[in-house]
Scaffold this motif. Sequence first.
Motif, PDB file in Angstrom:
ATOM      1  N   ASP A 133      35.774  64.158  50.514  1.00 32.00           N
ATOM      2  CA  ASP A 133      36.411  64.348  51.810  1.00 32.00           C
ATOM      3  C   ASP A 133      37.749  65.054  51.599  1.00 32.00           C
ATOM      4  N   ILE A 134      38.309  65.597  52.676  1.00 28.16           N
ATOM      5  CA  ILE A 134      39.513  66.428  52.580  1.00 28.16           C
ATOM      6  C   ILE A 134      40.662  65.777  53.341  1.00 28.16           C
ATOM      7  N   PHE A 135      41.846  65.804  52.735  1.00 32.21           N
ATOM      8  CA  PHE A 135      43.061  65.320  53.385  1.00 32.21           C
ATOM      9  C   PHE A 135      44.102  66.427  53.315  1.00 32.21           C
ATOM     10  N   ILE A 136      44.766  66.710  54.461  1.00 34.34           N
ATOM     11  CA  ILE A 136      45.747  67.789  54.533  1.00 34.34           C
ATOM     12  C   ILE A 136      47.019  67.266  55.192  1.00 34.34           C
ATOM     13  N   THR A 137      48.174  67.648  54.639  1.00 31.61           N
ATOM     14  CA  THR A 137      49.458  67.265  55.214  1.00 31.61           C
ATOM     15  C   THR A 137      49.990  68.374  56.116  1.00 31.61           C
ATOM     16  N   HIS A 138      50.766  67.964  57.153  1.00 30.57           N
ATOM     17  CA  HIS A 138      51.250  68.907  58.154  1.00 30.57           C
ATOM     18  C   HIS A 138      52.696  68.621  58.535  1.00 30.57           C
ATOM     19  N   ILE A 139      53.213  69.425  59.475  1.00 26.82           N
ATOM     20  CA  ILE A 139      54.603  69.302  59.890  1.00 26.82           C
ATOM     21  C   ILE A 139      54.774  68.196  60.933  1.00 26.82           C
ATOM     22  N   VAL A 140      56.036  67.881  61.208  1.00 24.53           N
ATOM     23  CA  VAL A 140      56.391  66.894  62.213  1.00 24.53           C
ATOM     24  C   VAL A 140      55.748  67.252  63.558  1.00 24.53           C
ATOM     25  N   THR A 141      55.303  66.262  64.288  1.00 26.08           N
ATOM     26  CA  THR A 141      54.581  66.323  65.576  1.00 26.08           C
ATOM     27  C   THR A 141      53.107  66.646  65.414  1.00 26.08           C
ATOM     28  N   GLN A 142      52.683  67.022  64.221  1.00 23.99           N
ATOM     29  CA  GLN A 142      51.256  67.180  63.932  1.00 23.99           C
ATOM     30  C   GLN A 142      50.838  66.040  63.012  1.00 23.99           C
ATOM     31  N   THR A 143      49.686  65.466  63.262  1.00 21.56           N
ATOM     32  CA  THR A 143      49.243  64.422  62.342  1.00 21.56           C
ATOM     33  C   THR A 143      48.701  65.052  61.068  1.00 21.56           C
ATOM     34  N   ASN A 144      48.838  64.332  59.967  1.00 24.60           N
ATOM     35  CA  ASN A 144      48.050  64.692  58.797  1.00 24.60           C
ATOM     36  C   ASN A 144      46.585  64.517  59.160  1.00 24.60           C
ATOM     37  N   THR A 145      45.718  65.292  58.509  1.00 25.26           N
ATOM     38  CA  THR A 145      44.332  65.368  58.956  1.00 25.26           C
ATOM     39  C   THR A 145      43.368  64.929  57.866  1.00 25.26           C
ATOM     40  N   VAL A 146      42.371  64.133  58.276  1.00 24.27           N
ATOM     41  CA  VAL A 146      41.282  63.705  57.402  1.00 24.27           C
ATOM     42  C   VAL A 146      39.994  64.350  57.892  1.00 24.27           C
ATOM     43  N   TYR A 147      39.377  65.160  57.042  1.00 19.46           N
ATOM     44  CA  TYR A 147      38.065  65.726  57.340  1.00 19.46           C
ATOM     45  C   TYR A 147      37.026  64.981  56.504  1.00 19.46           C
ATOM     46  N   VAL A 148      36.160  64.220  57.167  1.00 18.43           N
ATOM     47  CA  VAL A 148      35.161  63.408  56.485  1.00 18.43           C
ATOM     48  C   VAL A 148      33.887  64.220  56.299  1.00 18.43           C
ATOM     49  N   ASN A 149      33.415  64.265  55.065  1.00 19.27           N
ATOM     50  CA  ASN A 149      32.252  65.055  54.660  1.00 19.27           C
ATOM     51  C   ASN A 149      30.976  64.251  54.883  1.00 19.27           C
ATOM     52  N   ASP A 150      29.945  64.889  55.467  1.00 16.73           N
ATOM     53  CA  ASP A 150      28.663  64.199  55.659  1.00 16.73           C
ATOM     54  C   ASP A 150      27.729  64.370  54.470  1.00 16.73           C
TER      55      ASP A 150
ATOM     56  N   ALA B  53      26.771  67.326  53.264  1.00 17.87           N
ATOM     57  CA  ALA B  53      26.254  68.700  53.292  1.00 17.87           C
ATOM     58  C   ALA B  53      27.361  69.684  53.614  1.00 17.87           C
ATOM     59  N   ALA B  54      28.610  69.275  53.400  1.00 19.76           N
ATOM     60  CA  ALA B  54      29.783  70.100  53.684  1.00 19.76           C
ATOM     61  C   ALA B  54      29.920  70.385  55.165  1.00 19.76           C
ATOM     62  N   LEU B  55      29.547  69.422  56.001  1.00 23.96           N
ATOM     63  CA  LEU B  55      29.880  69.435  57.420  1.00 23.96           C
ATOM     64  C   LEU B  55      30.905  68.331  57.632  1.00 23.96           C
ATOM     65  N   PHE B  56      32.018  68.676  58.276  1.00 16.49           N
ATOM     66  CA  PHE B  56      33.166  67.787  58.320  1.00 16.49           C
ATOM     67  C   PHE B  56      33.494  67.346  59.744  1.00 16.49           C
ATOM     68  N   GLU B  57      34.044  66.141  59.849  1.00 18.81           N
ATOM     69  CA  GLU B  57      34.508  65.611  61.126  1.00 18.81           C
ATOM     70  C   GLU B  57      35.944  65.143  60.969  1.00 18.81           C
ATOM     71  N   ASP B  58      36.808  65.535  61.899  1.00 18.70           N
ATOM     72  CA  ASP B  58      38.198  65.092  61.902  1.00 18.70           C
ATOM     73  C   ASP B  58      38.238  63.625  62.307  1.00 18.70           C
ATOM     74  N   GLN B  59      38.587  62.754  61.357  1.00 16.51           N
ATOM     75  CA  GLN B  59      38.690  61.327  61.627  1.00 16.51           C
ATOM     76  C   GLN B  59      40.113  60.819  61.348  1.00 16.51           C
ATOM     77  N   SER B  60      41.088  61.648  61.664  1.00 16.60           N
ATOM     78  CA  SER B  60      42.481  61.316  61.383  1.00 16.60           C
ATOM     79  C   SER B  60      42.932  60.067  62.122  1.00 16.60           C
ATOM     80  N   VAL B  61      42.529  59.937  63.378  1.00 13.68           N
ATOM     81  CA  VAL B  61      42.924  58.770  64.166  1.00 13.68           C
ATOM     82  C   VAL B  61      42.131  57.548  63.741  1.00 13.68           C
ATOM     83  N   ARG B  62      40.830  57.696  63.600  1.00 19.40           N
ATOM     84  CA  ARG B  62      39.959  56.572  63.268  1.00 19.40           C
ATOM     85  C   ARG B  62      40.338  55.932  61.940  1.00 19.40           C
TER      86      ARG B  62
END
Length: 586
Positions: A337-354, A356-365
């Motif tokens: 899975d992928i984790f990316i850091t960002h600037i203030v007012t943007q959340t850091n993002t978690v892309y969960v891999n299924d 087959a390299a299809l990803f879903e943003d689950q940053s809040v969950r």
Amino acid sequence: MAAVGCGSTSNAPSVGSGAGTPPRDAPSPSEPLIDVTASVGLDFQHVNGMSGEFYFNEMVGAGAALLDYDNDGDLDVYFVQGHLLGPDIEPGDASFEPGLQGPLTDRLFRNDLAPGGGESSLRFTDVTTESGIDARGYGMGVATGDIDNDGWVDLYVTNFGSNQMWRNNGDGSFADVTAATGTDDPRWSVSAAFLDYDRDGWLDLFVGNYVNYSIENNVECFHNTRTYCGPDGFVPVPDRLFRNRGDGTFEDATAVSQIGTGYGPALGVVTADFDGNGWIDIYVANDLAENRSWMNQGDGTFVNTALFNGSALNAAGEAEAGMGVDAGDFDGDGDDDIFITHIVTQTNTVYVNDGAALFEDQSVRTGLGPPSLPFTGFGTAWFDYDNDSWLDVMVVNGAVDLLPQLVQQRDPYPLHQTNQLFHNLGNGRFEDVSARAGAAVEVSEVSRGAAFGDVDNDGDVDVVVTNNNGPGRLLLNAVGNQNHWIGLRMVGASVPRDMVGTRVAVMRASGPPLWRRARADGSYASANDPRVLVGLGADPEVTAVRAVWPDGQVEEWTDVAVDQWTVLRQGTGVAVAAPTDGSLDR
């Protein structure tokens, strides 16, 4: 399945025994990471050269590397340096008065860890001068890898300006072979990564480039007051892919590989086999532009599938200011899975891999997104700080836009922020434990790079943090080795180097396999420990270790010892048939 070749029979010695491991019934320290920088002799101060002109590149550097340059079994530290900026400044100048503070260069510190490991035996010596490394460029980042398969790890330094390739001579010294290897890039490069994308046994090189900026085309930007500009006011420049010819020299494969067909302001780079087809892919975090997911086609070409696979934009369809990035199996389902850091007012993002390299943003969950809103994140990693077998997350923070509350307080450097540590609860969610992680996490600085690895060979992951216009810091892990662990260095059969890109599965009597990979890339502008350290929690043994080597071969060992570092050499295990479609059982 019986196996040979691990531990003392692997044609290579163990590199540490974890002898300093505390009793398992000892109480957990209140601070999981302890700042030991001063006591171990790491004396480094980054200089960004700020002079009130708000040059854009002042805020971007710099990174660090953990590497074993002298092959003595412990991790040394490389710090990337900046210098003064301006139209009349010579490379490396530390002061407007030439010679006042001497030239500024990158620094190499040798780890003089005593046998047995542990904090009490840890000491570093500055060996920059004797190493021959004279890196006076305006430094950004560093990548590590053995480019000529001689068993000695080499360095690639990215700069605001021409980059440098430093070949390890194997005698404690390095030689500048940038021109001879064909690896220079005069543009603004930040993160780079070594990978064997064509599976020929030689490490290739990806270089992430940022924007077309120079001191001469600097512009003034304002946000209530004058502040630093962002990338949207400048044109991005193409990334580069260099293919190793098989002799430690490189050819530019940017065009033929199709990597040059799409690009943005690249800041973070990580490589992993995201779809499990046996070929290493490249993921690029771009700053305020869609990310790139370069999927390896196995024929020397790549296709960017980020918009299709869900990892180009966040769940709201917005491009974010990607800085640091890492890939790892945080949810234990066998894919990265992928984790990316960002600037203030943007959340850091978690892309969960299924898988087959299809990803879903689950940053809040996952709980990793909302706590990051007040912060600007840079260096990061999925790492199991408490060795409970679940990958946690650390983010080092520091703003790029002047923080109003600090400006109002007349702070001389109003960009500093505290760092963050998140604990994996094992159910797909994380707990923010920053508030009780202690002084090493709570210190407020302008952090940038973070390099992760077991610096004292005691069986847990430590962190080297760099600070823009501030000190480098070593944070030693004080809790990880209270749980069981297994440490592995994966080396080639006839090639005596770390086989980065190797996927490793640790099998246990109970629970699914723990999948990790040998890598040095990820984080931000930094290079990590290429060895594999897997936390086992309370499990005192493993049933098998399976390796999926970069060339596609699969083998297994069933006699790998727990709570020590072991070298596993390709060809010394028992061969395992890989599925004909190239996928692997998870």
